[in-house]
Design a protein around this motif. Structure first.
Motif, PDB file in Angstrom:
ATOM      1  N   PHE A 147     -38.623  46.715   4.170  1.00  0.00           N
ATOM      2  CA  PHE A 147     -38.505  47.969   3.423  1.00  0.00           C
ATOM      3  C   PHE A 147     -37.584  48.956   4.134  1.00  0.00           C
ATOM      4  N   THR A 148     -37.621  48.961   5.458  1.00  0.00           N
ATOM      5  CA  THR A 148     -36.731  49.832   6.225  1.00  0.00           C
ATOM      6  C   THR A 148     -35.280  49.410   6.029  1.00  0.00           C
ATOM      7  N   HIS A 149     -35.018  48.117   6.058  1.00  0.00           N
ATOM      8  CA  HIS A 149     -33.649  47.633   5.869  1.00  0.00           C
ATOM      9  C   HIS A 149     -33.146  47.916   4.453  1.00  0.00           C
ATOM     10  N   ILE A 150     -34.005  47.789   3.464  1.00  0.00           N
ATOM     11  CA  ILE A 150     -33.609  48.123   2.088  1.00  0.00           C
ATOM     12  C   ILE A 150     -33.253  49.603   2.001  1.00  0.00           C
ATOM     13  N   GLN A 151     -34.049  50.434   2.644  1.00  0.00           N
ATOM     14  CA  GLN A 151     -33.789  51.878   2.651  1.00  0.00           C
ATOM     15  C   GLN A 151     -32.430  52.178   3.276  1.00  0.00           C
TER      16      GLN A 151
END
Length: 141
Positions: free
Chosen positions: A51-55
């Motif tokens: 989720f952090t990488h998608i953000q």
């Protein structure tokens, strides 16, 4: 397109923050309570990483297509630098936890790296609100 992506990026931060807080609470609990590092711990850490990488990917796309970036110095350097640093901390913490010698070290590694990432993200959001008063910490902007 710009507004849709901006709203998605703004709303996605809550998912990242929630996952970081959950992973951090589990890690501190496991570290201090000397609990086993379970598959559930590994999964929440992995979802936090994803989720952090998608953000960050949504943020990078916005960085290159949004006219807002061209206007405010905060968006040009501070925000993107702080968020990439937070993603790096999450990535390193997740990778190092996999190589930990025992469960307590795995929990401690996640607690330290994810905790630092959470601090960086919260600081960046606070700084964003200071740089652009039309935005709010809790409101989707």
């Amino acid at each position: 397109m710009d507004q849709i992506l901006k709203s998605a990026h703004s709303g996605w931060r809550y998912l990242v923050l929630i996952l970081l807080v959950i992973a951090l609470i589990q890690a501190i609990s496991g570290w201090l309570g000397k609990k086993p590092y379970t598959g559930g711990n590994r999964k929440i850490n992995l979802f936090t990483l994803i989720f952090t990488h998608i953000q960050v990917l949504m943020g990078l796309v916005l960085y290159f297509i949004s006219p807002v970036v061209k206007g405010l110095g905060y968006w040009k350097m501070e925000h993107i630098s702080m968020m990439i640093l937070a993603a790096i901390l999450v990535t390193i913490g997740n990778a190092k936890s996999k190589r930990g010698a025992d469960d307590v070290i795995k929990h401690k590694t996640i607690a330290l790296y994810f905790g630092l990432a959470l601090l960086v993200i919260v600081a960046a959001i606070i700084r964003m609100v200071m740089a652009d008063p039309s935005r709010s910490f809790f409101g989707i902007s």
